[in-house]
Design an enzyme around this catalytic site. Structure first.
Site, PDB file in Angstrom:
ATOM      1  N   LYS A   4       0.813  -1.222   0.000  1.00 42.34           N
ATOM      2  CA  LYS A   4       0.000   0.000   0.000  1.00 42.34           C
ATOM      3  C   LYS A   4       0.845   1.270   0.000  1.00 42.34           C
ATOM      4  CE  LYS A   4      -4.182  -1.872   0.202  1.00 42.34           C
ATOM      5  NZ  LYS A   4      -5.244  -1.663  -0.772  1.00 42.34           N
ATOM      6  N   SER A  13      -2.616 -12.599   4.390  1.00 42.47           N
ATOM      7  CA  SER A  13      -3.021 -12.706   2.985  1.00 42.47           C
ATOM      8  C   SER A  13      -1.918 -13.333   2.131  1.00 42.47           C
ATOM      9  CB  SER A  13      -3.390 -11.337   2.428  1.00 42.47           C
ATOM     10  OG  SER A  13      -2.244 -10.521   2.371  1.00 42.47           O
TER      11      SER A  13
HETATM   12  C1  LIG Z   1      -2.760  -7.257   3.046  1.00 41.58           C
HETATM   13  C2  LIG Z   1      -3.171  -6.843   1.692  1.00 41.58           C
HETATM   14  N1  LIG Z   1      -3.520  -5.600   1.477  1.00 41.58           N
HETATM   15  C3  LIG Z   1      -3.847  -5.191   0.229  1.00 41.58           C
HETATM   16  C4  LIG Z   1      -3.815  -6.019  -0.853  1.00 41.58           C
HETATM   17  C5  LIG Z   1      -4.112  -5.521  -2.212  1.00 41.58           C
HETATM   18  O1  LIG Z   1      -5.383  -5.283  -2.341  1.00 41.58           O
HETATM   19  P1  LIG Z   1      -5.940  -4.203  -3.301  1.00 41.58           P
HETATM   20  O2  LIG Z   1      -4.901  -3.713  -4.216  1.00 41.58           O
HETATM   21  O3  LIG Z   1      -7.014  -4.955  -3.990  1.00 41.58           O
HETATM   22  O4  LIG Z   1      -6.450  -3.144  -2.378  1.00 41.58           O
HETATM   23  C6  LIG Z   1      -3.512  -7.284  -0.692  1.00 41.58           C
HETATM   24  C7  LIG Z   1      -3.505  -8.131  -1.856  1.00 41.58           C
HETATM   25  O5  LIG Z   1      -3.100  -9.188  -1.951  1.00 41.58           O
HETATM   26  C8  LIG Z   1      -3.194  -7.714   0.609  1.00 41.58           C
HETATM   27  O6  LIG Z   1      -2.878  -8.959   0.810  1.00 41.58           O
END
Ligand SMILES: Cc1ncc(COP(=O)(O)O)c(C=O)c1O
Length: 480
Positions: A54, A287
């Site tokens: 992020k 995740s």
């Molecule tokens: C902990 C976590 N945050 C965020 C994401 C990404 O999600 P997005 O780009 O769909 O917000 C992932 C994706 O695998 C994730 O595992």
């Protein structure tokens, strides 16, 4: 915040150098798992300065807002999140000198809240039990704050095009170069959908007509897997994996990019993440386990060799008290000890295994107090040198001794403990336990002369919750 710390760093014409370390993360091959005929590679997004993928979108969304004039000198960045996006924004916007306000649902852990506060973000706590449209729904609160605060910018990762753009412009091209332009499949999760949409667009461009498969790994309980498979919007359930899975389709998530999907339950996700740390030394979040388990399933189903990439989206640090903690795993039912069919099944910390925090009769009351504080318990068994429990000391016992004269903290535990012990044999009944609790005590379980451990009200509640039928468990909302 003082005037000088609130002044944007752009005044010095320079942002802190740490921001230049966002992205360009390493890619490593998985070598200790059975990957069938495929080779599997992991993009280590846990190595970003804020510990997650992020950071990329935080930088991209802040810089896009600056370029569009939506965020100006002295402005305030507002977002509804307690997850990695909050950490990324607190890092990036904080480093650039903006005020950061995060709206955080009240179910989020204190550790996460402390982390964003330590980065300088202001926190507004709101309700986690209300849905879209309710005035206290976290995203609606953030949108409202952005209207009220002069110079406020509501980031809105779920609808912000600079979110997928970050992956289209950075994550995708990095993977493509690191894989030497030879990729057959990418396995992703969806939280906001930024990763899926950005990577999907990039890989469709470099290898058109679905030349690179986009594989979704979705937690069981999320609605996305079923949506991909059947086009149906089903009711969501709950899951414990953090950061991915949804109960709605986010605005920026282009689900049509997904070519294959797998549903992975919490137990498999946690097991895969823990195994990844032990076997490969890679410390990912929950995740990571979902993505790895999904990628391994995809790899093992293939009949031809393929080059597959997935992500380690965040660091395992935030999960030390959960997925990486055996007591939490057992309490949640993810680790099973062989059951005895008696009260000893309710003992979360076993004395014989060295899991019980105890104090000796000759230790000082200060030692007892510090142990209670450090291990977050309100009572300790007092155990003699032979390992026999001879008393219990709790916070009230301490208070009685020290409230008039704090120097009594130096007195020995034996002067304050209760020696009237409530012991129960393993074959006692739950009603016997309730009797002990009614008398305001904890139960000490003794098998003859052998001390097995304590049972508290919390232990009994956790045990009962674990035995609650799955069908009567209410769904829980995910906050990314
Ligand atoms: C902990 C976590 N945050 C965020 C994401 C990404 O999600 P997005 O780009 O769909 O917000 C992932 C994706 O695998 C994730 O595992």
């Amino acid at each position: 915040m003082s005037q000088s710390s609130a002044a944007p760093a752009t005044e010095h014409n320079k942002s802190p150098e740490i921001l230049s370390l966002i992205g360009d993360t390493p890619l490593v091959e998985v070598t200790q798992f059975d990957t069938g005929p495929c080779r599997l590679f992991l993009k280590l997004e846990n190595q970003n300065p804020g510990g997650s993928i992020k950071d990329r979108i935080a930088l991209s969304m802040i810089e896009a807002a600056e370029a569009d004039g939506k965020l100006e000198l002295g402005g305030t960045v507002i977002e509804a999140t307690a997850g990695n996006t909050g950490l990324g924004l607190a890092l990036v916007a904080g480093a650039k000198g903006y005020r950061v306000v995060l709206v955080i649902p009240d179910k989020m852990s204190q550790e996460k809240i402390s982390h964003v506060r330590a980065l300088g973000a202001e926190v507004r706590i709101t309700r986690s039990d209300v849905t879209r449209g309710h005035p206290e729904y976290y995203q609606d609160v953030a949108a409202m704050l952005a209207e009220q605060i002069p110079g406020g910018f509501y980031v809105n990762q779920f609808g912000n095009p600079a979110n997928p753009l970050a992956h289209e412009r950075t994550t995708g091209p990095e993977i493509w170069e690191q894989m030497r332009h030879d990729v057959d499949a990418v396995v992703v999760g969806v939280g906001s959908g930024g990763t899926l949409t950005g990577l999907g667009r990039f890989f469709n461009r470099v290898k058109p007509r679905r030349g690179i498969e986009m594989v979704l790994a979705d937690p069981t309980g999320s609605i996305l897997y079923e949506y991909v498979k059947s086009g149906q919007l089903v009711e969501s359930g709950s899951w414990a994996v953090e950061g991915i899975g949804e109960d709605f389709i986010p605005e920026i998530a282009d689900m049509s990019l997904v070519t294959e999907a797998y549903e992975i339950d919490d137990a498999d996700s946690f097991a895969a993440a823990r195994e990844l740390l032990r076997k490969e030394g890679i410390f990912g979040g929950s995740s990571t386990g979902t993505l790895l388990a999904g990628a391994l399933r995809y790899c093992r189903e293939q009949t031809k060799p393929k080059r597959v990439v997935t992500l380690v989206p965040d660091t395992g640090n935030k999960y030390l008290s959960k997925m990486y903690n055996n007591f939490w795993m057992a309490e949640q039912g993810f680790i099973h000890r062989p059951p005895h069919g008696d009260l000893s099944d309710l003992i979360s910390h076993r004395y014989e295994a060295g899991e019980v925090i105890t104090v000796g009769p000759d230790d000082s009351l200060l030692t007892a107090f510090k142990r209670m504080r450090d291990s977050d318990v309100s009572q300790l068994p007092v155990v003699d040198k032979s390992g026999r429990p001879i008393g219990i000391i709790d916070e009230s016992d301490l208070l009685v001794k020290v409230h008039r004269e704090p120097s009594h903290f130096n007195d020995p535990v034996s002067t304050a403990m209760t020696d009237q012990l409530e012991t129960l044999p393993p074959d006692a009944k739950i009603t016997d336990l309730l009797g002990v609790f009614d008398r305001g005590r904890v139960a000490i379980v003794m098998d003859g002369n052998k001390f097995l451990g304590l049972i508290t009200r919390t232990d009994l509640l956790s045990y009962l919750r674990l035995h609650m039928p799955k069908s009567s468990t209410p769904p829980e909302r995910e906050f990314v």
